[in-house]
Each structure stands twice: as C-alpha cells, then as structure tokens.
Design a protein around this motif. Structure first.
Motif, short mmCIF file in Angstrom:
data_model
loop_
_atom_site.label_atom_id
_atom_site.label_comp_id
_atom_site.label_asym_id
_atom_site.label_seq_id
_atom_site.Cartn_x
_atom_site.Cartn_y
_atom_site.Cartn_z
N HIS A 371 -39.02 28.35 -36.38
CA HIS A 371 -38.32 27.75 -35.25
C HIS A 371 -37.46 26.59 -35.73
CE1 HIS A 371 -40.18 30.19 -32.27
NE2 HIS A 371 -41.40 29.73 -32.47
N ARG A 372 -36.43 26.30 -34.96
CA ARG A 372 -35.60 25.13 -35.21
C ARG A 372 -36.20 23.92 -34.52
NH1 ARG A 372 -31.73 29.30 -34.59
NH2 ARG A 372 -30.31 29.47 -36.38
N SER A 373 -35.89 22.75 -35.04
CA SER A 373 -36.34 21.50 -34.45
C SER A 373 -35.25 20.93 -33.55
CB SER A 373 -36.70 20.50 -35.55
OG SER A 373 -35.53 20.17 -36.31
N PHE A 374 -35.59 19.85 -32.85
CA PHE A 374 -34.59 19.17 -32.03
C PHE A 374 -33.44 18.67 -32.87
CE2 PHE A 374 -32.93 15.27 -30.07
CZ PHE A 374 -32.52 15.77 -28.84
N ASP A 375 -33.74 18.19 -34.08
CA ASP A 375 -32.69 17.73 -34.98
C ASP A 375 -31.72 18.86 -35.30
OD1 ASP A 375 -35.18 16.29 -35.15
OD2 ASP A 375 -34.31 15.13 -36.77
N ASP A 376 -32.24 20.06 -35.51
CA ASP A 376 -31.39 21.20 -35.85
C ASP A 376 -30.45 21.53 -34.69
OD1 ASP A 376 -32.66 21.45 -38.31
OD2 ASP A 376 -34.20 22.79 -37.50
N LEU A 400 -19.97 9.65 -27.62
CA LEU A 400 -21.00 8.61 -27.69
C LEU A 400 -21.71 8.43 -26.36
CD1 LEU A 400 -18.94 6.07 -29.80
CD2 LEU A 400 -20.89 7.44 -30.60
N LYS A 401 -20.97 8.52 -25.26
CA LYS A 401 -21.59 8.42 -23.94
C LYS A 401 -22.56 9.57 -23.71
CE LYS A 401 -20.51 8.05 -19.00
NZ LYS A 401 -19.43 8.07 -17.97
N SER A 402 -22.21 10.77 -24.17
CA SER A 402 -23.09 11.93 -24.00
C SER A 402 -24.39 11.73 -24.77
CB SER A 402 -22.37 13.19 -24.49
OG SER A 402 -21.23 13.46 -23.72
N LEU A 403 -24.30 11.21 -25.99
CA LEU A 403 -25.53 10.94 -26.75
C LEU A 403 -26.40 9.92 -26.01
CD1 LEU A 403 -24.22 10.76 -30.43
CD2 LEU A 403 -25.55 12.60 -29.38
N ALA A 404 -25.76 8.92 -25.40
CA ALA A 404 -26.52 7.91 -24.65
C ALA A 404 -27.23 8.53 -23.45
CB ALA A 404 -25.60 6.79 -24.21
N GLU A 405 -26.63 9.56 -22.85
CA GLU A 405 -27.24 10.20 -21.69
C GLU A 405 -28.43 11.07 -22.08
OE1 GLU A 405 -24.07 12.27 -19.83
OE2 GLU A 405 -23.13 10.46 -19.01
N ILE A 406 -28.51 11.46 -23.35
CA ILE A 406 -29.66 12.25 -23.82
C ILE A 406 -30.85 11.35 -24.10
CG2 ILE A 406 -30.45 13.88 -25.59
CD1 ILE A 406 -27.57 14.71 -26.01
N VAL A 407 -30.60 10.09 -24.40
CA VAL A 407 -31.67 9.17 -24.81
C VAL A 407 -32.82 9.11 -23.81
CG1 VAL A 407 -32.19 6.75 -25.30
CG2 VAL A 407 -30.19 7.82 -26.31
N PRO A 408 -32.58 8.95 -22.51
CA PRO A 408 -33.72 8.87 -21.58
C PRO A 408 -34.60 10.10 -21.55
CG PRO A 408 -31.71 8.08 -20.53
CD PRO A 408 -31.30 8.73 -21.80
N ALA A 409 -34.08 11.25 -21.96
CA ALA A 409 -34.87 12.48 -21.94
C ALA A 409 -35.74 12.62 -23.18
CB ALA A 409 -33.95 13.70 -21.81
N CYS A 410 -35.49 11.82 -24.21
CA CYS A 410 -36.25 11.94 -25.46
C CYS A 410 -37.69 11.49 -25.25
CB CYS A 410 -35.59 11.11 -26.57
SG CYS A 410 -33.95 11.69 -27.04
N ARG A 411 -38.61 12.19 -25.91
CA ARG A 411 -40.03 11.93 -25.70
C ARG A 411 -40.73 11.34 -26.92
NH1 ARG A 411 -42.50 16.30 -25.67
NH2 ARG A 411 -40.79 17.65 -26.30
N GLN A 415 -36.92 12.22 -32.01
CA GLN A 415 -35.72 12.61 -31.28
C GLN A 415 -34.72 11.47 -31.19
OE1 GLN A 415 -37.32 14.03 -27.56
NE2 GLN A 415 -37.79 16.07 -28.38
N LEU A 416 -35.21 10.25 -30.99
CA LEU A 416 -34.33 9.10 -30.97
C LEU A 416 -33.68 8.89 -32.33
CD1 LEU A 416 -36.50 6.57 -28.91
CD2 LEU A 416 -34.51 7.86 -28.11
N ALA A 417 -34.44 9.13 -33.39
CA ALA A 417 -33.87 9.00 -34.74
C ALA A 417 -32.77 10.02 -34.98
CB ALA A 417 -34.98 9.14 -35.78
N ALA A 418 -32.93 11.23 -34.42
CA ALA A 418 -31.90 12.26 -34.57
C ALA A 418 -30.61 11.84 -33.87
CB ALA A 418 -32.41 13.59 -34.02
N ILE A 419 -30.75 11.21 -32.70
CA ILE A 419 -29.55 10.74 -31.98
C ILE A 419 -28.90 9.60 -32.75
CG2 ILE A 419 -28.75 9.63 -29.87
CD1 ILE A 419 -30.78 11.24 -28.34
N ARG A 420 -29.70 8.69 -33.30
CA ARG A 420 -29.14 7.60 -34.09
C ARG A 420 -28.41 8.13 -35.31
NH1 ARG A 420 -29.42 2.30 -34.39
NH2 ARG A 420 -30.92 2.20 -32.68
N PHE A 421 -28.94 9.16 -35.93
CA PHE A 421 -28.25 9.75 -37.09
C PHE A 421 -26.88 10.31 -36.68
CE2 PHE A 421 -27.15 13.59 -39.45
CZ PHE A 421 -27.05 13.08 -40.74
#
Length: 481
Positions: A371-376, A400-411, A415-421
């Motif tokens: 399986h793929r991960s969230f990072d993938d 950048l705004k779209s990435l910010a909108e994904i942040v609240p859904a991260c558990r 996942q937050l590290a993947a968005i920061r990358f």
C-alpha cells in the motif's frame, strides 16, 4: 479466473455497445409481447377512444416507418456529436480523459433509446398486414396497442434528445470534468479506506499478526534473517496492471501453505520478467502455484480508474499542468484541480489506511499487500503539481492555501510532516520564479501555512496581526536570502 472476469466486466460497462444492446433487446421483447397482446385480446376492452387506433394498415405502416427512419437518423447524429465532443475534450484536457467520457451513462442511454425505438418500430412494422395474398395469414391485422406504444417511445425519444443537447456541453465543461474526476476519487477513498474509528482496532490487529510475517519480509530484519530464501514469481505478459484479485491470491497461498508478498500495484506497467510476487518458503512453490498466483492479475493496454486512485490523481495533475503551460496560461483551471485534490487529500488524511495483511479463513497470514502511505499520495498529487504551480503567482498562492486546508484533517505528526515537506519543497522554486509584490504574496501564504502547522492542534491561527511576509518560513531570516 476471477481477475479476468472483473477485467471483462469493467470493459463492458465502459463500452458504448453494452447498454444500447441491452435496450435494443428489451425493445425487441416489448414489441413481441405487445403484438401478441394485440393478436389475442380485443382492443375494445381498452376503451373506445379513437386515439388508440391506427385505423388502417397503411396508416400504421406510415407511422412506424416515420418513427423508425427518424430514430436511426438521430442515433447516427447523436453518435457523431458524441465522438466530436470526446475528441475535443481529450485533445483539450488530456487523452486519458477518454475513459471518463466512455463511462458516461448519459451518452450510452441516449444512444440506446434511439436504437431501441428503431428496433421496436421495425419489428412491429413487420406484423402489420393488410389482408393481401402476400401476407402470411391473408387477413388484415393492425397492432393498435403496439403502434400506440411506438408513439409513446417517439415522444420519450424527443425528451431524451432534449436532455442530450443539454448534456453534451455540460459534460465537456471543464469544471464538470474536474468535478467528476474529483468526486470519483473521493468515493474511492470513502469506499476503500476505513473510518477513523477503526484505527485502534486495525492497529492492534496488525500488531497481533506481526509475528506471522516471515523474517525475510520484515523491513527491520537483521542481516542474517534477510538471507532466508524466498521464491520470485515473474510476470508472463506485458501491459498495465488493471486487476489484482486478492481472494485468488489467498486461496493459492493457502493451498500451497505459503506467504505471498505483492511487489506490484494496480496501475503499474508490468512486463515479462518483472517480479510480481515473493513467496516464502520457496520450496513449497510449485509450477502450479506459480500459475495460480499469475492468474490473480489481469493486464490491459491502458490504466483504468476502477481500482487505481492514482490514475484519477494523475488526471487532475495532467489538467492542472496543461492549464499552467505557457501556451494556455489558465491558472483558474489549475486552481479548480487543486481544490478537488485538497478535498481528496483531506478525506484521505481523515481515514485509516487499509490493512496490508490478509489472512485465510483460519486466521493465518497469507498475503502481504503493498500500500501507499499518505506521504506517497501527497507527493503524487501536490508534489507533481508543485513545479507548475510555482511559476504562477495565483496558482502558487492557492497551492499553499490548499495545503493549509488539509492540516486540520491530519491525525498524526507524520501527516503534518509530509505537508511541511511539500511546503518547503515548493517555496524554493516559487521564490526563484517571482520577485517583488508577487513574491510577498507567496511568502505571506507560506507564512500562514507555517503558522497553521505550528499550532498545537494543526488549525489556522486566530485572527490577528498578519505574519510578516519578509520572514522566511521557520528560519527567521529575511525572504530571498
């Protein structure tokens, strides 16, 4: 065998002939039934209204001939218009979108209605007799009910034609095309990824069965354990992997008492000689077992969206990349793609990932999935759009705004590290491509994303003074250095 059945089913439902053929057969059955009713029952029992009667054989033949002839002509026109729309859409948005238009039920049903009406009229027309010597029974027969049904079908066909006239331009509208892909992607995520409430139970189940994973299949295996031999099953054909039947894999592994690890995913291109499966222990893998394992896959000439969410992601990325190309320069179409990618990644972050371990009925581990991960998924979506969006100020700000909108859904922190990358990888080319006010806008959007990532609960910071755009993200240095 089941893999080939699933593959053939997917091909059939995506074809232009299946639904029209079914409707034509249904029209033929309806014609036979109504003609038999006309032959066996007195039409007077249905009332005395003159509207039910075709009066004379010549009148009935004229009605049926007019309806049938016009329907086959309109069917040809509908097919031509559909092909023109498909060619335009595939050329404008990408050739891979041809699959989406082939799956469009509106076009299939429209073509089927006109073909079915034509078939119905031809069969009913054959039953009309004027009592001449050339007729089979030598008596006059007019199927009044069947002719009346032909008129109803003609009126219904006009309604379908009006629907088709609206449907075609609506279908090729870029916003509807992107929305169709995005909704299909989200439905796939909701159907194949468990709900978050199952997280603890799924994690405990994987942990409880971890001991069953052979040492040679563990990522953390020591060097000695990694030398345990396992069999390699190579592919015997070439094409895109469309179906992987895991039930067949489990049955084959159980019969041979082995553990199989997949080395492939749906959507990947495979060729003769590529290793698809690893099986342990190797001494139990016979030629018959190899054939059964290879029978669990089906390949084709193209990728399909049925079991390949990455194909849907690639379609959105392709549309965004085309829109941001210098020849088109349409950032708002790219923004629409980013919006749907945001919805899909937020849904993905809010779901648990499928269990990679598959047991047989006795609870013994048989198949280890890949399986793929969230990072993938984040890299395949936002990562592949990154280089195109970085060159346009409007698309860059929305990225950048779209990435910010994904942040609240991260558990979790991963996942937050993947968005920061993704944010850090995006800022370098964006800063290299812009200067002045455009760069200040992008830096401000990046600072807001960085602030949301630093918030304890991963939410956007409360309203307050704007974060200085000149401050580089996480470095404290002036932007542009």
């Amino acid at each position: 065998m089941r893999a080939f059945v699933q593959q053939y089913y997917q091909r059939v439902i995506a074809s232009y002939w299946f639904i029209p053929s079914l409707m034509a057969v249904g029209a033929a059955v309806l014609a036979i039934v109504l003609v038999e009713i006309d032959a066996r029952f007195d039409i007077k029992s249905f009332g005395d209204g003159a509207f039910f009667f075709a009066t004379q054989p010549d009148g009935a033949r004229a009605i049926l001939s007019a309806i049938g002839g016009s329907m086959i002509g309109v069917a040809g026109t509908v097919f031509s218009v559909t092909m023109a729309a498909v060619v335009f859409a595939s050329g404008s948005f990408g050739p891979r979108l041809l699959t989406n238009f082939m799956n469009d039920r509106g076009n299939q049903v429209t073509l089927g209605v006109f073909v079915a009406t034509f078939v119905y009229c031809m069969l009913v027309l054959r039953s009309v007799q004027d009592g001449s010597d050339s007729d089979v029974y030598g008596t006059m027969f007019v199927p009044d009910i069947a002719v009346f049904a032909a008129i109803i079908l003609a009126v219904a066909s006009i309604g379908v034609l009006i629907f088709f006239i609206h449907h075609v331009p609506s279908t090729i509208h870029i916003s509807n095309v992107i929305a169709g892909i995005g909704k299909t992607l989200i439905r796939h995520i909701e159907a194949n990824f468990p709900e978050p409430r199952e997280r603890s139970a799924a994690a405990d189940a994987v942990e409880a069965r971890h001991w069953q994973i052979p040492a040679c299949f563990r990522n953390e295996s020591d060097p000695m354990a990694a030398t345990v031999p396992y069999a390699e099953i190579a592919c015997d054909r070439a094409g895109y992997l469309q179906v992987v039947d895991r039930q067949t894999l489990i049955e084959a592994a159980r019969n041979a008492d082995i553990v199989v690890r997949l080395n492939c995913r749906t959507g990947e291109f495979v060729h003769a000689g590529r290793i698809l499966f690893h099986a342990w222990p190797s001494e139990r893998v016979s030629d018959e077992t190899r054939q059964k394992l290879l029978a669990s896959i089906a390949t084709g000439n193209e990728r399909t969206p049925s079991d390949d969410p990455v194909f849907l992601i690639d379609e959105l990325v392709e549309i965004a990349a085309r829109a941001l190309s210098p020849g088109i320069n349409d950032p708002f179409t790219a923004i629409t793609c980013l919006d749907w990618l945001t919805a899909a990644m937020a849904a993905l972050a809010g779901h648990e990932f499928p269990d990679p371990l598959h047991d047989d009925d006795d609870g013994r581990l048989r198949v280890i999935d890949r399986h793929r991960s969230f990072d993938d998924y984040l890299e395949l979506s936002f990562g592949h759009v990154r280089q195109y969006a970085a060159s346009d100020m409007i698309a860059a700000e929305r990225f950048l705004k779209s990435l910010a909108e994904i942040v609240p859904a991260c558990r979790n922190d991963a996942q937050l590290a993947a968005i920061r990358f993704q944010m850090q990888a995006f800022m370098a080319p964006a800063r290299a491509a812009h200067a002045g006010a455009a760069l200040a806008t992008i830096d401000a959007a990046g600072a807001r994303l960085d602030a949301s990532l630093r918030h304890p609960r991963g939410r956007l910071p409360p309203p307050g003074p704007a974060v200085p755009a000149a401050v580089a993200l996480g470095t404290g240095e002036p932007a542009g250095r």
